[in-house]
Scaffold this active site. Structure first.
Site, short mmCIF file in Angstrom:
data_model
loop_
_atom_site.label_atom_id
_atom_site.label_comp_id
_atom_site.label_asym_id
_atom_site.label_seq_id
_atom_site.Cartn_x
_atom_site.Cartn_y
_atom_site.Cartn_z
N LYS A 77 40.59 38.95 37.72
CA LYS A 77 40.27 38.89 39.14
C LYS A 77 39.03 38.04 39.33
CE LYS A 77 40.72 42.51 42.62
NZ LYS A 77 40.37 43.90 42.91
C1 E4P Z 1 41.47 45.08 46.02
O1 E4P Z 1 41.83 44.61 44.96
C2 E4P Z 1 40.21 45.78 46.22
O2 E4P Z 1 39.91 46.50 45.04
C3 E4P Z 1 40.24 46.79 47.32
O3 E4P Z 1 41.47 46.80 47.99
C4 E4P Z 1 39.06 46.75 48.22
O4 E4P Z 1 39.20 47.75 49.19
P1 E4P Z 1 37.96 48.30 50.06
O5 E4P Z 1 37.71 47.31 51.16
O6 E4P Z 1 38.44 49.60 50.59
O7 E4P Z 1 36.80 48.42 49.13
#
Ligand code: E4P
Length: 218
Positions: free
Chosen positions: A83
């Protein structure tokens, strides 16, 4: 639609994986910090549990370091996806990792143009953050609509749309209607998808009536 779990909590992941409907996992530094456990150990355990893509996020800022971190993370298990953020350096790292045959999830996407560039750089997944846009009074789901439309114009791009930052079941419904390929859902929200009072009421009545027959199937 594929369902990923947005969590690094091994117990939560195990409970949902047991249902047979989990296609992958997304994690991020915040989710790792919430576990209070060693990053590599957590990722190893998740990869042993889930056969599908498991996203692990780099923490470097510069592309070369992101790639170095990505190569280390890639050794954890064959299903690890690296990522990287939707920054110029992240996109550069995405291209470099993609050229080495490594799958990349471009995260922190808040615009359709970021998604277009990620596809051009060979991202396997693009992660538009719906909830965080809604939080600042923008239409997160409109971003999914735009990306679906743009990617549809360019069949040569194979990047999958991974709707992220999901805050409630209605986000799941809208993302499915919009045509997102994947949704990554916090465990609590995934459990909520099963809930309907009429299901509980109906099941209770069926079981009561069945009991009255005095019969059994097994
Ligand atoms: C996606 O890969 C992220 O880990 C996640 O969806 C972020 O979500 P949040 O905005 O609730 O932290």
């Amino acid at each position: 639609m594929k369902f990923f779990i947005d969590s690094a909590n091994i117990d939560d992941i195990r409970a949902l994986a047991d249902l047979g409907i989990v296609d992958g996992i997304t994690s991020n530094p915040t989710l790792i910090a919430q576990t209070g456990r060693p990053f590599f150990k957590v990722m190893e355990e998740i990869c042993a549990l889930i056969q599908g893509p498991v996203s692990a996020e780099v923490t470097a800022i510069e592309a070369e370091q992101m790639v170095q971190e990505g190569l280390v993370l890639h050794k954890i298990a064959p299903n690890i996806v690296i990522k990287v953020p939707s920054t110029p350096q992240g996109i550069k790292a995405c291209k470099m990792l993609h050229d080495q045959g490594i799958k990349v999830n471009v995260t922190l996407c808040f615009s359709a143009l970021q998604a277009l560039i990620a596809a051009k750089a060979g991202a396997t997944f693009i992660s538009p953050f719906i909830g965080r846009l809604d939080d600042i009074n923008q239409d997160g789901m409109a971003l999914i609509d735009d990306i679906v439309q743009i990617y549809g114009n360019y069949p040569e791009y194979s990047t999958e749309i991974l709707a992220a930052s999901i805050r409630h079941p209605y986000h799941v419904l809208l993302a499915a209607k919009a045509g997102a390929d994947i949704i990554t859902v916090p465990p609590k929200i995934l459990w909520q998808l099963f809930q309907h009072p009429l299901t509980d009421k109906g099941l209770s009545q069926f079981l009561d009536d069945w009991k009255k027959t005095g019969q059994s199937i097994l």
